[in-house]
Design an enzyme around this catalytic site. Structure first.
Site, PDB file in Angstrom:
ATOM      1  N   ASN A   7      62.033 -65.291  12.993  1.00  0.00           N
ATOM      2  CA  ASN A   7      62.354 -64.906  11.621  1.00  0.00           C
ATOM      3  C   ASN A   7      63.598 -64.031  11.694  1.00  0.00           C
ATOM      4  OD1 ASN A   7      62.497 -63.948   9.039  1.00  0.00           O
ATOM      5  ND2 ASN A   7      60.418 -63.123   8.974  1.00  0.00           N
ATOM      6  N   ARG A  90      61.569 -69.467  10.349  1.00  0.00           N
ATOM      7  CA  ARG A  90      61.253 -69.170   8.956  1.00  0.00           C
ATOM      8  C   ARG A  90      62.558 -69.210   8.170  1.00  0.00           C
ATOM      9  NH1 ARG A  90      61.103 -63.638   5.879  1.00  0.00           N
ATOM     10  NH2 ARG A  90      60.276 -64.384   3.911  1.00  0.00           N
ATOM     11  N   HIS A 179      57.015 -66.562  -0.501  1.00  0.00           N
ATOM     12  CA  HIS A 179      55.752 -66.329   0.231  1.00  0.00           C
ATOM     13  C   HIS A 179      54.922 -67.617   0.337  1.00  0.00           C
ATOM     14  CE1 HIS A 179      55.869 -61.895  -1.270  1.00  0.00           C
ATOM     15  NE2 HIS A 179      56.322 -61.939  -0.026  1.00  0.00           N
ATOM     16  N   ARG A 238      60.886 -53.077  -5.751  1.00  0.00           N
ATOM     17  CA  ARG A 238      61.345 -53.984  -6.828  1.00  0.00           C
ATOM     18  C   ARG A 238      60.522 -53.762  -8.090  1.00  0.00           C
ATOM     19  NH1 ARG A 238      60.548 -58.887  -3.010  1.00  0.00           N
ATOM     20  NH2 ARG A 238      62.130 -58.454  -1.454  1.00  0.00           N
ATOM     21  N   GLU A 382      51.446 -66.237   8.734  1.00  0.00           N
ATOM     22  CA  GLU A 382      52.563 -67.154   8.485  1.00  0.00           C
ATOM     23  C   GLU A 382      53.105 -67.729   9.790  1.00  0.00           C
ATOM     24  OE1 GLU A 382      53.695 -63.737   6.211  1.00  0.00           O
ATOM     25  OE2 GLU A 382      54.914 -65.021   4.912  1.00  0.00           O
TER      26      GLU A 382
END
Ligand code: ADP
Length: 396
Positions: A7, A90, A179, A238, A382
């Protein structure tokens, strides 16, 4: 078969070396501060941990160093890099090009490059990671696994924004969702736990970045993140959903340009902005317990937003069989799970407070025994999905 899962971020690189048949993680690590000074944290299966400061001016040195560590006499994770069968990457944005994982060739790289305007921070780093692996591990297959792919099953009415249609046809403006690898893994685990062919599942992925996904018969039909990961829930830094009118209003009041404004909503808002304490929920929960008003309000705001989406997705799905909690907050913060499910008994959602408070690892059920709706905590994985998809694409 050993799969290297990568990743690559703008200044970081996470990796895991996974035996895909046994699901054993042989080694994992994180290179941080690439382009600054470089720090690697590396962990081997027997829980031997190393932290090494090593200059990493670019991602190339980081990947070279990672391969050195994996093959080093001291760590002995693998004897040489030939033991790595393939690399799974990823990739944050696959746009409308990719609805599943794919073996990487020049055309795939070109398409990931074309999508840079939609993921300006992430896709360039992924491309770097892919090109460096092609150079350092010649002949080894590389596979791209996209965060957006799982959501490509959303129907038009759920992915379009209510703006003139040309914005979609000419500028690709739509909800993509993120996601996806986590939502796929967790919903798949839930469907196995439910042992039901036709299923309605809601997954709450609550981490630094958070999103909820409505999954019908194993397919994503709606999700809270949109064109970018800014939409939806209140997250670490956020804002999530906000009236678009706030943007010109604050730009004018604070003298910000559009870049500064978007940075404000992405990096200075959410849990950090509301609490004024931290983006780390643990600190905010502690402050709320000590009586800090803004921290208390922040927790209520987060949970109300989660509850709003759970209820609206029950409407979209026409019912729900299971609600799942995952990621750092979803797996660990019993307070957030309890508040997000509170007063939803009229919908058949009955949380067992004792089960919810228990600290256990692995998949678990936290609803009352006779609750019509199951409530699950399912640790996400993941990296395992990336390793599996990579294996499935290269085994032939
Ligand atoms: P990322 O999106 O970066 O992968 P994670 O899934 O690791 O994030 O989640 C990080 C969040 O999880 C942080 O807000 C952290 O405070 C929160 N978290 C982790 N453990 C706990 C805990 N025991 N209680 C409350 N929050 C927790």
């Amino acid at each position: 078969m050993l799969i290297l899962v990568l990743n690559a971020g703008s200044s970081s690189l996470k990796y895991q070396l996974i035996n895909v048949q046994t699901a054993e993680v042989k080694a994992s690590g994180l290179c941080e501060r690439i382009g600054i000074d470089g720090v690697m944290k590396h962990e081997i299966a027997e829980h031997r941990k190393l932290q090494i400061d090593h200059p990493m001016p670019t991602h190339k040195e980081a990947i070279e160093f990672m391969l050195d560590i994996l093959t080093h006499d001291d760590t002995q994770v693998i004897a040489n890099i030939d033991e790595i069968a393939a690399v799974g990457h990823r990739v944050v944005h696959g746009g409308e090009y990719f609805n599943k994982s794919i073996l990487i060739n020049a055309n795939v790289v070109k398409k990931i490059e074309e999508l840079v305007p939609l993921a300006p921070l992430h896709n360039p780093a992924h491309i770097l990671g892919i090109k460096i692996c092609q150079e350092l591990l010649p002949g080894k297959p590389n596979v791209a696994v996209f965060d957006t792919a799982f959501h490509q099953t959303m129907p038009e009415e759920n992915y379009l924004y209510a703006v003139p249609h040309e914005d979609y046809t000419e500028h690709h403006l739509r909800k993509y969702g993120f996601h996806g690898t986590s939502h796929y893994y967790v919903s798949d685990q839930a469907i196995q736990m439910l042992d039901k062919k036709e299923s309605k599942v809601i997954v709450c992925h609550l981490g630094n970045g958070s999103s909820i996904c409505a999954v019908k018969d194993g397919k994503s039909i709606d999700t809270t993140m949109g064109l970018t990961p800014l939409e939806g829930l209140v997250m670490g830094t956020r804002s999530g959903d906000i009236d678009a009118g706030v943007i010109p209003y604050l730009m004018d009041k604070k003298g910000m340009d559009s870049n500064q404004m978007i940075n404000y909503l992405n990096k200075k808002s959410g849990i950090l902005g509301v609490s004024g304490i931290s983006s780390d929920l643990r600190e905010v929960i502690k402050a709320a317990k000590d009586g800090d008003h803004r921290s208390k309000i922040c927790i209520e705001m987060m949970c109300n937003r989660i509850k709003k989406y759970i209820c609206s997705y029950i409407g979209i799905l026409g019912g729900v069989d299971a609600i799942c909690f995952t990621a750092g907050i979803g797996e660990n913060a019993d307070l957030i799970r309890e508040k997000s499910c509170a007063n939803l008994e009229f919908l058949g959602i009955e949380l067992d407070k004792k089960k919810n408070k228990k600290r256990e690892s692995g998949n678990r059920e936290i609803n009352k025994d006779n609750s019509p709706v199951k409530i699950y905590v399912i640790p996400t994985n993941e990296e395992y999905v990336i390793a599996q998809d990579t294996y499935n694409l290269v085994k032939g």
